[in-house]
Design a protein around this motif. Sequence first.
Motif, PDB file in Angstrom:
ATOM      1  N   ALA A  71       0.834  -1.213   0.000  1.00  0.00           N
ATOM      2  CA  ALA A  71       0.000   0.000   0.000  1.00  0.00           C
ATOM      3  C   ALA A  71       0.862   1.253   0.000  1.00  0.00           C
ATOM      4  N   ALA A  72       1.956   1.232   0.754  1.00  0.00           N
ATOM      5  CA  ALA A  72       2.834   2.402   0.831  1.00  0.00           C
ATOM      6  C   ALA A  72       3.572   2.626  -0.486  1.00  0.00           C
ATOM      7  N   LEU A  73       3.996   1.556  -1.149  1.00  0.00           N
ATOM      8  CA  LEU A  73       4.664   1.694  -2.446  1.00  0.00           C
ATOM      9  C   LEU A  73       3.717   2.316  -3.470  1.00  0.00           C
ATOM     10  N   VAL A  74       2.502   1.803  -3.532  1.00  0.00           N
ATOM     11  CA  VAL A  74       1.512   2.327  -4.475  1.00  0.00           C
ATOM     12  C   VAL A  74       1.195   3.793  -4.143  1.00  0.00           C
ATOM     13  N   ALA A  75       1.063   4.091  -2.865  1.00  0.00           N
ATOM     14  CA  ALA A  75       0.778   5.471  -2.451  1.00  0.00           C
ATOM     15  C   ALA A  75       1.925   6.415  -2.813  1.00  0.00           C
ATOM     16  N   ALA A  76       3.153   5.919  -2.755  1.00  0.00           N
ATOM     17  CA  ALA A  76       4.305   6.763  -3.114  1.00  0.00           C
ATOM     18  C   ALA A  76       4.179   7.260  -4.550  1.00  0.00           C
ATOM     19  N   VAL A  77       3.616   6.437  -5.418  1.00  0.00           N
ATOM     20  CA  VAL A  77       3.416   6.825  -6.813  1.00  0.00           C
ATOM     21  C   VAL A  77       2.166   7.688  -6.957  1.00  0.00           C
ATOM     22  N   ARG A  78       1.069   7.219  -6.409  1.00  0.00           N
ATOM     23  CA  ARG A  78      -0.218   7.910  -6.609  1.00  0.00           C
ATOM     24  C   ARG A  78      -0.310   9.247  -5.890  1.00  0.00           C
ATOM     25  N   GLU A  79       0.325   9.352  -4.742  1.00  0.00           N
ATOM     26  CA  GLU A  79       0.175  10.554  -3.910  1.00  0.00           C
ATOM     27  C   GLU A  79       1.405  11.445  -3.924  1.00  0.00           C
ATOM     28  N   ARG A  80       2.261  11.288  -4.926  1.00  0.00           N
ATOM     29  CA  ARG A  80       3.457  12.123  -4.989  1.00  0.00           C
ATOM     30  C   ARG A  80       3.064  13.576  -5.221  1.00  0.00           C
ATOM     31  N   THR A  81       3.889  14.470  -4.734  1.00  0.00           N
ATOM     32  CA  THR A  81       3.584  15.890  -4.881  1.00  0.00           C
ATOM     33  C   THR A  81       3.745  16.315  -6.341  1.00  0.00           C
ATOM     34  N   PRO A  82       2.967  17.291  -6.770  1.00  0.00           N
ATOM     35  CA  PRO A  82       3.082  17.766  -8.152  1.00  0.00           C
ATOM     36  C   PRO A  82       4.526  18.195  -8.444  1.00  0.00           C
ATOM     37  N   GLY A  83       4.990  17.807  -9.619  1.00  0.00           N
ATOM     38  CA  GLY A  83       6.355  18.144 -10.016  1.00  0.00           C
ATOM     39  C   GLY A  83       7.386  17.097  -9.608  1.00  0.00           C
ATOM     40  N   THR A  84       6.970  16.118  -8.816  1.00  0.00           N
ATOM     41  CA  THR A  84       7.879  15.043  -8.417  1.00  0.00           C
ATOM     42  C   THR A  84       7.714  13.892  -9.399  1.00  0.00           C
ATOM     43  N   SER A  85       8.814  13.480 -10.006  1.00  0.00           N
ATOM     44  CA  SER A  85       8.730  12.370 -10.950  1.00  0.00           C
ATOM     45  C   SER A  85       8.496  11.064 -10.190  1.00  0.00           C
ATOM     46  N   ILE A  86       8.059  10.062 -10.909  1.00  0.00           N
ATOM     47  CA  ILE A  86       7.834   8.756 -10.285  1.00  0.00           C
ATOM     48  C   ILE A  86       9.144   8.190  -9.720  1.00  0.00           C
ATOM     49  N   PRO A  87      10.260   8.222 -10.469  1.00  0.00           N
ATOM     50  CA  PRO A  87      11.509   7.731  -9.870  1.00  0.00           C
ATOM     51  C   PRO A  87      11.913   8.512  -8.617  1.00  0.00           C
ATOM     52  N   GLN A  88      11.715   9.816  -8.610  1.00  0.00           N
ATOM     53  CA  GLN A  88      12.046  10.614  -7.417  1.00  0.00           C
ATOM     54  C   GLN A  88      11.180  10.185  -6.229  1.00  0.00           C
ATOM     55  N   ALA A  89       9.908   9.987  -6.475  1.00  0.00           N
ATOM     56  CA  ALA A  89       8.995   9.584  -5.399  1.00  0.00           C
ATOM     57  C   ALA A  89       9.383   8.213  -4.845  1.00  0.00           C
ATOM     58  N   LEU A  90       9.752   7.290  -5.727  1.00  0.00           N
ATOM     59  CA  LEU A  90      10.160   5.960  -5.278  1.00  0.00           C
ATOM     60  C   LEU A  90      11.482   6.015  -4.522  1.00  0.00           C
ATOM     61  N   ARG A  91      12.398   6.847  -4.976  1.00  0.00           N
ATOM     62  CA  ARG A  91      13.678   7.009  -4.282  1.00  0.00           C
ATOM     63  C   ARG A  91      13.441   7.458  -2.846  1.00  0.00           C
ATOM     64  N   GLU A  92      12.633   8.502  -2.684  1.00  0.00           N
ATOM     65  CA  GLU A  92      12.353   9.005  -1.341  1.00  0.00           C
ATOM     66  C   GLU A  92      11.649   7.961  -0.485  1.00  0.00           C
ATOM     67  N   HIS A  93      10.710   7.262  -1.090  1.00  0.00           N
ATOM     68  CA  HIS A  93       9.980   6.244  -0.339  1.00  0.00           C
ATOM     69  C   HIS A  93      10.918   5.133   0.140  1.00  0.00           C
ATOM     70  N   LEU A  94      11.790   4.665  -0.746  1.00  0.00           N
ATOM     71  CA  LEU A  94      12.690   3.572  -0.377  1.00  0.00           C
ATOM     72  C   LEU A  94      13.685   3.991   0.694  1.00  0.00           C
ATOM     73  N   LEU A  95      14.106   5.249   0.672  1.00  0.00           N
ATOM     74  CA  LEU A  95      14.997   5.721   1.734  1.00  0.00           C
ATOM     75  C   LEU A  95      14.287   5.749   3.084  1.00  0.00           C
ATOM     76  N   LEU A  96      13.001   6.054   3.065  1.00  0.00           N
ATOM     77  CA  LEU A  96      12.229   6.097   4.311  1.00  0.00           C
ATOM     78  C   LEU A  96      11.689   4.731   4.719  1.00  0.00           C
ATOM     79  N   ALA A  97      11.644   3.798   3.783  1.00  0.00           N
ATOM     80  CA  ALA A  97      10.960   2.530   4.025  1.00  0.00           C
ATOM     81  C   ALA A  97      11.632   1.641   5.052  1.00  0.00           C
ATOM     82  N   GLN A  98      12.883   1.899   5.377  1.00  0.00           N
ATOM     83  CA  GLN A  98      13.504   1.051   6.396  1.00  0.00           C
ATOM     84  C   GLN A  98      12.814   1.212   7.738  1.00  0.00           C
TER      85      GLN A  98
END
Length: 197
Positions: A71-98
């Motif tokens: 759910a958090a991975l999907v939300a990282a893509v769907r709920e990313r802030t405007p102007g944030t690319s999908i790779p950027q959103a996933l990068r930030e999510h994975l850094l926080l996911a630990q």
Amino acid sequence: MTEPTGRRERKKAQTRQSLADAALDLFLEHGYDQVGVKDVAEAADVSVTTLFKHFSGKEALVFDQEDDIEAALVAAVRERTPGTSIPQALREHLLLAQTQFAVHTADPRFADFTRMVQETPALRDYTHRMWTRHETALARAIAEAVAAPEDDVSCAALARFALEARGLILRHPEPRRAADEAFALLEHGWAASHPGT
């Protein structure tokens, strides 16, 4: 008289948390391989049968919040802030996911927990499988975000590469630098095939 659903659910959640806490304490104190599920059940004062009603196996006791990962991975893509690319959103999510494991980074046991996972082959393998099994859902979310067909190869590739990059990031002595470098490669390739997303 039947027990109210709210109370029953709270009791189940408390039992699950007691099991996860007992497991973590025992694993950190004695080592993962030296502790059996019976030891964990006894420490939590429940039966082994009850333990298996809450957890699929010994590895699952270590990663007690696994259900939230997809759910958090999907939300990282769907709920990313405007102007944030999908790779950027996933990068930030994975850094926080630990922080989505049994021990939060602020917990003084976090370093011991991380070391235990990295030094225990069964846990390393389980962690990898746990993350990569969410590849299909992540690929679908990416495809939906860019209005691509559900089976779009570039969306599936981004999902796979992002999830695989996580292992490289966690093993690197400088996780943030590793994430920057890995996702810079993904960002450039993604931007070339999906400008502006």
